[in-house]
Design a protein around this motif. Structure first.
Motif, PDB file in Angstrom:
ATOM      1  N   HIS A  43       8.148  17.789   8.709  1.00 25.08           N
ATOM      2  CA  HIS A  43       8.274  19.158   8.208  1.00 25.08           C
ATOM      3  C   HIS A  43       8.597  20.114   9.361  1.00 25.08           C
ATOM      4  N   PRO A  44       9.566  21.006   9.180  1.00 27.01           N
ATOM      5  CA  PRO A  44       9.935  21.916  10.270  1.00 27.01           C
ATOM      6  C   PRO A  44       8.768  22.755  10.788  1.00 27.01           C
ATOM      7  N   ALA A  45       7.833  23.138   9.914  1.00 29.70           N
ATOM      8  CA  ALA A  45       6.698  23.935  10.374  1.00 29.70           C
ATOM      9  C   ALA A  45       5.774  23.113  11.258  1.00 29.70           C
ATOM     10  N   SER A  46       5.469  21.875  10.849  1.00 29.27           N
ATOM     11  CA  SER A  46       4.619  21.000  11.664  1.00 29.27           C
ATOM     12  C   SER A  46       5.292  20.684  12.993  1.00 29.27           C
ATOM     13  N   TYR A  47       6.593  20.451  12.925  1.00 30.30           N
ATOM     14  CA  TYR A  47       7.368  20.153  14.132  1.00 30.30           C
ATOM     15  C   TYR A  47       7.303  21.321  15.112  1.00 30.30           C
TER      16      TYR A  47
ATOM     17  N   GLY B  84      14.369  17.135  16.835  1.00 34.17           N
ATOM     18  CA  GLY B  84      14.357  17.854  15.572  1.00 34.17           C
ATOM     19  C   GLY B  84      13.409  17.207  14.585  1.00 34.17           C
ATOM     20  N   PRO B  85      13.083  17.901  13.497  1.00 38.42           N
ATOM     21  CA  PRO B  85      12.127  17.384  12.508  1.00 38.42           C
ATOM     22  C   PRO B  85      12.598  16.075  11.887  1.00 38.42           C
ATOM     23  N   GLY B  86      11.765  15.067  11.946  1.00 36.59           N
ATOM     24  CA  GLY B  86      12.075  13.778  11.335  1.00 36.59           C
ATOM     25  C   GLY B  86      13.073  12.930  12.089  1.00 36.59           C
ATOM     26  N   ALA B  87      13.576  13.403  13.219  1.00 41.62           N
ATOM     27  CA  ALA B  87      14.578  12.642  13.970  1.00 41.62           C
ATOM     28  C   ALA B  87      13.960  11.368  14.548  1.00 41.62           C
ATOM     29  N   HIS B  88      14.774  10.318  14.623  1.00 43.48           N
ATOM     30  CA  HIS B  88      14.360   9.040  15.192  1.00 43.48           C
ATOM     31  C   HIS B  88      15.004   8.862  16.568  1.00 43.48           C
TER      32      HIS B  88
ATOM     33  N   ASP C  89      18.426  12.131  -0.060  1.00 42.18           N
ATOM     34  CA  ASP C  89      17.013  11.945   0.253  1.00 42.18           C
ATOM     35  C   ASP C  89      16.758  12.153   1.745  1.00 42.18           C
ATOM     36  N   PHE C  90      17.657  12.885   2.415  1.00 46.33           N
ATOM     37  CA  PHE C  90      17.477  13.167   3.834  1.00 46.33           C
ATOM     38  C   PHE C  90      16.354  14.186   4.030  1.00 46.33           C
ATOM     39  N   ASN C  91      15.911  14.313   5.259  1.00 44.18           N
ATOM     40  CA  ASN C  91      14.846  15.262   5.582  1.00 44.18           C
ATOM     41  C   ASN C  91      15.443  16.661   5.715  1.00 44.18           C
ATOM     42  N   THR C  92      15.694  17.302   4.576  1.00 43.57           N
ATOM     43  CA  THR C  92      16.317  18.616   4.557  1.00 43.57           C
ATOM     44  C   THR C  92      15.530  19.554   3.644  1.00 43.57           C
ATOM     45  N   TYR C  93      15.713  20.864   3.864  1.00 39.34           N
ATOM     46  CA  TYR C  93      14.950  21.877   3.149  1.00 39.34           C
ATOM     47  C   TYR C  93      15.833  23.097   2.890  1.00 39.34           C
ATOM     48  N   THR C  94      15.699  23.665   1.707  1.00 38.22           N
ATOM     49  CA  THR C  94      16.357  24.929   1.407  1.00 38.22           C
ATOM     50  C   THR C  94      15.445  26.069   1.837  1.00 38.22           C
ATOM     51  N   ALA C  95      16.017  27.270   1.897  1.00 37.86           N
ATOM     52  CA  ALA C  95      15.212  28.435   2.282  1.00 37.86           C
ATOM     53  C   ALA C  95      14.056  28.642   1.308  1.00 37.86           C
ATOM     54  N   GLY C  96      14.304  28.405   0.021  1.00 37.24           N
ATOM     55  CA  GLY C  96      13.257  28.572  -0.975  1.00 37.24           C
ATOM     56  C   GLY C  96      12.125  27.581  -0.800  1.00 37.24           C
ATOM     57  N   GLU C  97      12.465  26.362  -0.357  1.00 35.41           N
ATOM     58  CA  GLU C  97      11.429  25.345  -0.146  1.00 35.41           C
ATOM     59  C   GLU C  97      10.582  25.648   1.091  1.00 35.41           C
TER      60      GLU C  97
ATOM     61  N   LEU D 239       5.211  15.853  22.973  1.00 36.75           N
ATOM     62  CA  LEU D 239       6.336  15.667  22.067  1.00 36.75           C
ATOM     63  C   LEU D 239       5.848  15.660  20.622  1.00 36.75           C
ATOM     64  N   PRO D 240       6.703  16.012  19.660  1.00 36.61           N
ATOM     65  CA  PRO D 240       6.305  16.102  18.250  1.00 36.61           C
ATOM     66  C   PRO D 240       6.430  14.765  17.519  1.00 36.61           C
ATOM     67  N   VAL D 241       5.924  13.703  18.128  1.00 36.18           N
ATOM     68  CA  VAL D 241       6.110  12.348  17.609  1.00 36.18           C
ATOM     69  C   VAL D 241       5.071  12.047  16.540  1.00 36.18           C
ATOM     70  N   ALA D 242       5.532  11.577  15.386  1.00 33.65           N
ATOM     71  CA  ALA D 242       4.634  11.226  14.287  1.00 33.65           C
ATOM     72  C   ALA D 242       4.184   9.774  14.367  1.00 33.65           C
TER      73      ALA D 242
END
Length: 406
Positions: free
Chosen positions: A312-316, A295-299, A40-48, A330-333
């Protein structure tokens, strides 16, 4: 709805000790070749991801984030702390290839600088590594590799949706050793549905044959929203059994201890005769150090302020585009300032899990009385001015923490 960054505020109290505490950099690589059923990590495949993001857009954004982070700390703390540790995780960092991973370290070096004795780790999937990969990493400044093994049993790997062959993790560890890496970790997951004692024994034999100086072993957790959780809910697979998990943990500890590895955190073992085998980056988390998560979702965490990036990598990447980036943007959510009680609770939770134990000085009088009851219950022992988990207490560490905190 498109996610937008928020400003990160670091109060004077938070930055006052920057440079005096351990400081690490965590870089999150969000890419995976396939999605494992338990993850359930913040990861994505190329297709996603499609065309929304790429390793190139991620890399440029990550580099800009590090530069902005260094500028912010220079402005607020009056200095840019050198990185004592760097950890590249994911996801599957090895999918980037060695040249790009060396580029990640170069970006950290350019923005923050590196301590002379810096520990630099990357996670890797055994299937996306090779002798040349490890040679290039070692030459580029990496000092440590963590390989995802999970199991040496093919049917266990199939349940976990892992794509590597059972023997590849050991082969990769030997290749890394030949390339000059003295510090190597193998990750194990135990308690997978269908795993037998002999399967775990085979995995432990493989780990020891690999000659690594560090092992992390985690019980399988069925996380909501994962493919594995859906299979368990449909009755296709049984949920992990708590008694079986406890038995497997004891089996792992006995085998590793006999081989000369000692636990230093409940789920981590390192060579007993070499203090440098322990993961200093993770110890920074557990000991309350500072770190910047890029990086995306990093704390990240600085002096009691904790924040997390857009996921999301695109939003980041969009938040860090040169044409939209303000000074030190900074890309802070989101972020939170931890209160005294929150810091105390986390301190107790984390330090009790360490072999070094929980200092009595961290506890109130009432908590010391409660901690003494955990001694009477056989969960901890008093050693000098610290409470340390017993073998039984390691199996019930969460219960011991609840008892102490009341």
């Amino acid at each position: 709805m498109k996610a937008h960054p928020v400003d990160l505020v670091l109060p004077d109290d938070a930055v006052r000790g920057v440079g005096t505490r351990p400081f690490g950099i965590y870089v999150h690589v969000p890419f995976c070749a396939t999605r494992c059923g338990y993850c359930d990590f913040n990861t994505y495949t190329a297709g996603e991801l499609g065309s929304a993001a790429s390793p190139d857009s991620w890399f440029e954004a990550m580099r800009r984030e590090l530069d902005s982070a260094a500028a912010l700390l220079a402005a607020r703390a009056g200095l840019v702390p050198r990185a004592d540790t760097v950890f590249v995780g994911g996801g599957t960092p090895s999918l980037l290839g060695a040249d790009r991973l060396v580029g990640v370290l170069d970006a950290v070096r350019s923005s923050f600088g590196l301590a002379e004795d810096v520990e630099v780790t990357t996670e890797s999937n055994p299937e996306s590594t090779s002798p040349r990969f490890f040679e290039a990493l070692r030459a580029g400044g990496y000092t440590r590799v963590s390989l995802g093994m999970q199991s040496a049993a093919e049917h266990v790997l199939a349940v976990l949706d892992r794509t590597h062959t059972p023997g590849r993790a050991v082969a990769a560890a030997l290749e890394a050793r030949a390339a000059g890496f003295d510090h190597l970790n193998l990750d194990l997951i135990y308690g997978t549905p269908g795993e037998r004692d002999e399967d775990l024994d085979r995995s432990l034999h493989a780990v020891l044959d690999a000659g690594v100086d560090h092992v992390s072993a985690y019980s399988l957790i069925v996380e909501d929203g994962t493919a594995l959780a859906r299979r368990v809910r449909r009755g296709e697979l049984p949920a992990p059994d708590e008694d079986v998990l406890a038995s497997r943990y004891e089996r792992i500890d006995a085998a590793l201890t006999t081989a000369g590895l000692r636990w230093y955190e409940v789920s981590n073992w390192a060579a007993a005769d070499d203090p440098s085998a322990r993961c200093r980056h993770n110890l920074g988390y557990w000991d309350g150090g500072d770190w910047w998560g890029a990086g995306p979702g990093a704390h990240g965490h600085i002096g009691g302020v904790r924040w997390w990036n857009l996921k999301h990598p695109a939003s980041y990447a969009d938040a860090l585009r040169p044409d939209t980036q303000a000074a030190a943007r900074l890309p802070v959510a989101g972020a939170e300032i931890l209160g005294v009680e929150e810091i105390h609770v986390e301190r107790v939770m984390l330090t009790l899990r360490l072999a070094t134990g929980l200092p009595m000085s961290e506890l109130s009088d009432a908590e010391r009385t409660a901690a003494d009851r955990t001694v009477a219950d056989g969960l901890t022992v008093r050693s000098g001015d610290r409470y340390r988990l017993t073998d039984r207490g390691r199996l019930l560490a969460d219960a011991a923490v609840r008892d102490i905190l009341g």
